[in-house]
Design a protein around this motif. Structure first.
Motif, PDB file in Angstrom:
ATOM      1  N   THR A   1     -30.630 -64.918   5.216  1.00 13.66           N
ATOM      2  CA  THR A   1     -30.299 -64.343   3.904  1.00 13.66           C
ATOM      3  C   THR A   1     -28.819 -64.567   3.639  1.00 13.66           C
ATOM      4  OG1 THR A   1     -32.019 -62.669   4.084  1.00 13.66           O
ATOM      5  CG2 THR A   1     -30.215 -62.194   2.580  1.00 13.66           C
TER       6      THR A   1
ATOM      7  N   VAL B   1     -23.657 -62.365  -4.672  1.00 10.62           N
ATOM      8  CA  VAL B   1     -25.039 -62.625  -5.087  1.00 10.62           C
ATOM      9  C   VAL B   1     -25.861 -62.840  -3.813  1.00 10.62           C
ATOM     10  CG1 VAL B   1     -26.611 -64.135  -6.338  1.00 10.62           C
ATOM     11  CG2 VAL B   1     -24.355 -63.644  -7.279  1.00 10.62           C
TER      12      VAL B   1
ATOM     13  N   ASN C   1     -29.431 -63.635  -1.746  1.00 11.50           N
ATOM     14  CA  ASN C   1     -30.712 -64.333  -1.789  1.00 11.50           C
ATOM     15  C   ASN C   1     -31.316 -64.370  -0.393  1.00 11.50           C
ATOM     16  OD1 ASN C   1     -31.269 -65.754  -4.572  1.00 11.50           O
ATOM     17  ND2 ASN C   1     -29.060 -65.991  -4.199  1.00 11.50           N
ATOM     18  N   GLY C   2     -32.606 -64.049  -0.311  1.00 12.22           N
ATOM     19  CA  GLY C   2     -33.256 -64.113   0.988  1.00 12.22           C
ATOM     20  C   GLY C   2     -34.530 -63.301   1.049  1.00 12.22           C
ATOM     21  N   HIS C   3     -35.126 -63.280   2.242  1.00 12.50           N
ATOM     22  CA  HIS C   3     -36.403 -62.605   2.471  1.00 12.50           C
ATOM     23  C   HIS C   3     -36.260 -61.732   3.710  1.00 12.50           C
ATOM     24  CE1 HIS C   3     -40.975 -63.080   3.599  1.00 12.50           C
ATOM     25  NE2 HIS C   3     -40.618 -61.824   3.393  1.00 12.50           N
TER      26      HIS C   3
ATOM     27  N   GLY D   1     -33.731 -58.199  -9.464  1.00 16.27           N
ATOM     28  CA  GLY D   1     -33.854 -59.285  -8.503  1.00 16.27           C
ATOM     29  C   GLY D   1     -34.459 -58.867  -7.179  1.00 16.27           C
TER      30      GLY D   1
ATOM     31  N   LEU E   1     -35.086 -60.938  -2.125  1.00  9.32           N
ATOM     32  CA  LEU E   1     -33.832 -60.823  -2.870  1.00  9.32           C
ATOM     33  C   LEU E   1     -33.600 -62.137  -3.607  1.00  9.32           C
ATOM     34  CD1 LEU E   1     -31.863 -59.397   0.171  1.00  9.32           C
ATOM     35  CD2 LEU E   1     -32.627 -58.039  -1.771  1.00  9.32           C
ATOM     36  N   GLU E   2     -33.645 -62.077  -4.928  1.00  7.42           N
ATOM     37  CA  GLU E   2     -33.490 -63.287  -5.739  1.00  7.42           C
ATOM     38  C   GLU E   2     -32.338 -63.097  -6.719  1.00  7.42           C
ATOM     39  OE1 GLU E   2     -36.143 -66.313  -8.549  1.00  7.42           O
ATOM     40  OE2 GLU E   2     -37.078 -64.584  -7.584  1.00  7.42           O
ATOM     41  N   ASN E   3     -31.211 -63.699  -6.373  1.00  5.29           N
ATOM     42  CA  ASN E   3     -30.006 -63.595  -7.204  1.00  5.29           C
ATOM     43  C   ASN E   3     -29.657 -62.139  -7.515  1.00  5.29           C
ATOM     44  OD1 ASN E   3     -29.673 -66.433  -7.353  1.00  5.29           O
ATOM     45  ND2 ASN E   3     -31.174 -66.534  -9.012  1.00  5.29           N
TER      46      ASN E   3
END
Length: 378
Positions: free
Chosen positions: A139, A149, A151-153, A193, A212-214
């Protein structure tokens, strides 16, 4: 290993045991586990009123300044009832990270709210590829103006469904397995997000996979220094493992008691199966595993409070390896001695087996900690 509890510690133990006895009979727990939340907010409020949520925090922020020994006492009693409230997720992990890495402003804003039962936290550290390595973080958190910002899982975030804020580990620099370059961020659960897949775990608790998207967060969401979060993560994870070991001890002791009582009542060839010598030997083995785990749990709690980090990390891995091995043995033997009925939802022993199986895997299974202990000792 044996040691005497102080009068205050005895009072804590008695109060938790009374809470478990009053609220966690098998049927009552099953009903709670089947609710949408998976636990009781009334129970959580009661825990706050009793001061339990403030147990490990400094008196300056409204806590009681308790040590790892007090946490062990509490978790052991909770393990006897398979308590469902998110004490580990919110207090030990979430609150522990804020207290360890947060600024004075962050601690002042969050910890008193947590102690009063008004805020729940969860720690999103695991990822699909990370296995048990806390430093395996893909992430990312990229600089954007005055903030970041993300981003990740994040996978299997315990009580990520009900947490008000998620503490997310994300990489701000370095390669995928570097310990340096990992940062912690406070993210609102309903932030734009953030998406979740909520589910019930095998042990009756709740978890979520979080995407987590932006996700945009401000600079004030950064918990501690940028890229320097790993030591705090490792320290808090050690305390969480110690708490899990204590919980497992309580669960193992109760599983043994349930199984022993069943063997006195279940008859085969006209006599209770507890009369069979080979099964008596089996129960002795189960009892010894629980007692050895109790000694290791007590030892690691005291080691954590002595301040020697390397010694504490070795003790944590040694305890988790012993407890994990014992949890697997006692859980499996309990089911075998009960027969098929042991796995039915209506009978309590199956739920102890499932929780013990889960604890064996959390923060590293038995093999992982055997290897870690060997590496730390070399």
């Amino acid at each position: 290993m044996d040691f005497e509890l102080s009068d205050e510690q005895k009072l804590l133990k008695d109060s938790v045991e009374r809470f478990v006895k009053d609220n966690y009979a098998t049927e009552a727990r099953a009903k709670l586990a089947d609710t949408e939340l998976g636990f009781s907010r009334d129970h959580w409020k009661k825990m706050a009123e009793l001061g339990w949520l403030g147990l490990p925090f400094a008196e300056e922020v409204g806590g009681f300044g308790g040590t790892a020994v007090e946490t062990m006492i509490m978790m052991e009693s909770m393990g006897r009832g398979l308590v469902l409230e998110p004490f580990l997720a919110t207090v030990i992990l979430g609150g522990g990270l804020v207290a360890e890495a947060g600024s004075a402003e962050q601690i002042e804003a969050i910890i008193p709210e947590l102690i009063e039962g008004k805020m729940m936290l969860a720690f999103a550290y695991a990822e699909p590829q990370s296995r048990f390595d806390l430093n395996n973080v893909a992430t990312t958190a990229s600089k954007s103006g005055d903030g970041y910002v993300l981003n990740g899982h994040k996978a299997v975030v315990y009580h990520g469904t009900t947490a008000d804020k998620i503490i997310v580990s994300a990489r701000t620099s370095g390669d995928a397995l570097d310990t340096d370059g990992i940062s912690l961020f406070l993210v609102d659960n309903d932030a734009e997000g953030v998406s979740r897949r909520d589910y019930r775990t095998i042990d009756g608790q709740r978890a979520a996979d979080i995407m987590l998207e932006n996700v945009k967060v401000g600079a004030d969401a950064l918990l501690g220094a940028e890229g320097k979060a790993y030591p705090a993560i490792e320290k808090v994870a050690s305390r969480a493992i110690a708490a899990l070991c204590a919980e497992a001890v309580g669960a193992m002791q109760t599983a043994n008691e349930i199984t022993n009582e069943y063997m006195k009542q279940r008859k085969q060839f006209g006599v209770p199966i507890g009369k069979f010598q080979v099964l008596q030997h089996r129960m002795v083995d189960m009892y010894m595993e629980a007692e050895q785990s109790k000694s290791m749990s007590d030892m690691v709690a005291m080691k954590l409070d002595l301040g020697d980090e390397l010694d504490a990390r070795k003790a944590v891995s040694a305890a988790k390896a012993q407890v994990g091995n014992a949890a697997k043995f006692i859980g499996q033997q309990s089911i075998q001695l009960h027969g098929g009925m042991g796995m039915t939802d209506e009978y309590s022993i199956g739920h102890y087996f499932k929780r013990l199986t889960t604890i064996e895997m959390l923060f590293g299974n038995t093999d992982y900690h055997f290897k870690k202990f060997a590496a730390l000792s070399s």
